[in-house]
Motif scaffolding. Structure first.
Motif, PDB file in Angstrom:
ATOM      1  N   VAL A  13       0.836  -1.211   0.000  1.00 47.10           N
ATOM      2  CA  VAL A  13       0.000   0.000   0.000  1.00 47.10           C
ATOM      3  C   VAL A  13       0.867   1.256   0.000  1.00 47.10           C
ATOM      4  CG1 VAL A  13      -1.743   1.305   1.288  1.00 47.10           C
ATOM      5  CG2 VAL A  13      -1.933  -1.183   1.115  1.00 47.10           C
ATOM      6  N   ILE A  14       1.965   1.247   0.758  1.00 46.29           N
ATOM      7  CA  ILE A  14       2.793   2.455   0.840  1.00 46.29           C
ATOM      8  C   ILE A  14       3.995   2.441  -0.107  1.00 46.29           C
ATOM      9  CG2 ILE A  14       2.065   2.987   3.193  1.00 46.29           C
ATOM     10  CD1 ILE A  14       4.773   1.937   4.178  1.00 46.29           C
ATOM     11  N   CYS A  15       4.282   1.281  -0.714  1.00 45.59           N
ATOM     12  CA  CYS A  15       5.405   1.182  -1.646  1.00 45.59           C
ATOM     13  C   CYS A  15       5.132   2.047  -2.878  1.00 45.59           C
ATOM     14  CB  CYS A  15       5.611  -0.271  -2.060  1.00 45.59           C
ATOM     15  SG  CYS A  15       6.888  -0.501  -3.323  1.00 45.59           S
ATOM     16  N   THR A  16       6.125   2.833  -3.266  1.00 49.72           N
ATOM     17  CA  THR A  16       5.983   3.687  -4.453  1.00 49.72           C
ATOM     18  C   THR A  16       6.610   3.062  -5.694  1.00 49.72           C
ATOM     19  OG1 THR A  16       8.039   4.877  -3.995  1.00 49.72           O
ATOM     20  CG2 THR A  16       6.005   5.783  -3.028  1.00 49.72           C
ATOM     21  N   GLY A  17       7.234   1.900  -5.533  1.00 43.65           N
ATOM     22  CA  GLY A  17       7.882   1.254  -6.671  1.00 43.65           C
ATOM     23  C   GLY A  17       9.174   1.931  -7.088  1.00 43.65           C
TER      24      GLY A  17
ATOM     25  N   GLU B 144       6.313 -12.991  14.646  1.00 46.92           N
ATOM     26  CA  GLU B 144       6.049 -11.663  15.223  1.00 46.92           C
ATOM     27  C   GLU B 144       5.496 -10.718  14.154  1.00 46.92           C
ATOM     28  OE1 GLU B 144       6.194 -10.749  18.471  1.00 46.92           O
ATOM     29  OE2 GLU B 144       6.569 -12.892  18.791  1.00 46.92           O
ATOM     30  N   LEU B 145       6.055 -10.781  12.955  1.00 46.11           N
ATOM     31  CA  LEU B 145       5.564  -9.934  11.862  1.00 46.11           C
ATOM     32  C   LEU B 145       4.125 -10.304  11.505  1.00 46.11           C
ATOM     33  CD1 LEU B 145       8.763  -9.835   9.610  1.00 46.11           C
ATOM     34  CD2 LEU B 145       7.833  -7.972  11.004  1.00 46.11           C
ATOM     35  N   ARG B 146       3.806 -11.591  11.527  1.00 41.92           N
ATOM     36  CA  ARG B 146       2.435 -12.027  11.225  1.00 41.92           C
ATOM     37  C   ARG B 146       1.465 -11.580  12.306  1.00 41.92           C
ATOM     38  NH1 ARG B 146       4.630 -17.854   9.182  1.00 41.92           N
ATOM     39  NH2 ARG B 146       4.869 -17.278   6.986  1.00 41.92           N
TER      40      ARG B 146
ATOM     41  N   ASN C 206      -1.383 -12.464   8.299  1.00 42.11           N
ATOM     42  CA  ASN C 206      -0.693 -13.494   7.529  1.00 42.11           C
ATOM     43  C   ASN C 206      -1.270 -13.552   6.124  1.00 42.11           C
ATOM     44  OD1 ASN C 206       0.855 -15.623   6.701  1.00 42.11           O
ATOM     45  ND2 ASN C 206      -0.240 -17.165   7.873  1.00 42.11           N
ATOM     46  N   THR C 207      -0.715 -12.734   5.237  1.00 43.79           N
ATOM     47  CA  THR C 207      -1.162 -12.693   3.848  1.00 43.79           C
ATOM     48  C   THR C 207       0.031 -12.907   2.928  1.00 43.79           C
ATOM     49  OG1 THR C 207      -2.865 -11.090   4.468  1.00 43.79           O
ATOM     50  CG2 THR C 207      -2.438 -11.347   2.122  1.00 43.79           C
TER      51      THR C 207
ATOM     52  N   THR D 275       0.926  -6.603   3.213  1.00 43.82           N
ATOM     53  CA  THR D 275      -0.273  -5.777   3.243  1.00 43.82           C
ATOM     54  C   THR D 275      -0.501  -5.373   1.790  1.00 43.82           C
ATOM     55  OG1 THR D 275       0.112  -4.941   5.476  1.00 43.82           O
ATOM     56  CG2 THR D 275      -1.333  -3.632   4.053  1.00 43.82           C
ATOM     57  N   PRO D 276      -1.471  -6.030   1.133  1.00 45.85           N
ATOM     58  CA  PRO D 276      -1.653  -5.777  -0.294  1.00 45.85           C
ATOM     59  C   PRO D 276      -2.611  -4.626  -0.585  1.00 45.85           C
ATOM     60  CG  PRO D 276      -3.046  -7.582   0.385  1.00 45.85           C
ATOM     61  CD  PRO D 276      -2.307  -7.114   1.613  1.00 45.85           C
TER      62      PRO D 276
END
Length: 183
Positions: free
Chosen positions: A11-15, A149-151, A156-157, A176-177
């Motif tokens: 969601v926040i990645c700008t590529g 911990e991250l999940r 968990n996706t 987080t898609p």
């Protein structure tokens, strides 16, 4: 220590590919060789268009096909943290790891005549540091740590459009898609 893995926030990645460049620089890779790659997906028709990026290195899978199919044992899972690493001295350049990984992450290093792959920057991790891709991201869209911990923190996706079914290898990855990336 538990299994290490990656969290990626699409969601926040700008590529911007800063993660890809940091990895390429750290591993002194040649043109066309990428241990971490940013994929871009787009679709729709005007005015309803969509797009998202997906940054992928090795997913340090629970059942890594690259390691299972390596005839020399050059690729293996570290017991202490589950990172899937490579002893390049043992690699014979047969490309079995390239053909085995459903994520297409091992790469053939033409000048060396061997394969190579993301090892989660195991040398940095051993010093208590993050992999290069994590610290390079200006949006902080990539995190590294204990995958459980991250999940717990992010859900968990591991399955989004553009990736193979997670049941094949059980990747140490959660995402987080963007809504367009949901399977």
């Amino acid at each position: 220590m538990g299994q290490k893995g990656f969290y990626y926030n699409s969601v926040i990645c700008t590529g911007c590919k800063a993660c890809q460049i940091a990895c390429k620089d750290k591993n002194n890779l040649q043109v066309g060789e990428l241990f971490r790659k940013v994929y871009d997906f787009e679709g729709g028709t005007y005015p309803n268009v969509w797009g998202y990026s997906l940054s992928l290195g090795c997913n340090h899978c629970e059942y890594p096909k690259c390691a299972q199919n390596c005839p020399t044992g050059a690729i293996y899972k570290r017991e202490k943290d589950g990172l899937v690493v490579q002893d390049r001295q043992k690699c014979i350049g047969c490309k079995m790891c390239l053909w085995s990984c459903p994520y297409e992450r091992p790469q053939y290093l033409k000048e060396q005549g061997k394969s190579g792959k993301c090892d989660g920057c195991a040398d940095l991790v051993d010093q208590g540091l993050n992999p290069a891709c994590v610290d390079a991201c200006p949006m902080r869209a990539i995190e590294f740590g204990d995958i459980e911990e991250l999940r717990k923190k992010y859900g968990n996706t591991p399955d989004v459009k553009g990736l193979p079914d997670s049941n094949i290898t059980h990747p140490s990855l959660t995402i987080t898609p963007k809504k367009e990336a949901m399977k």
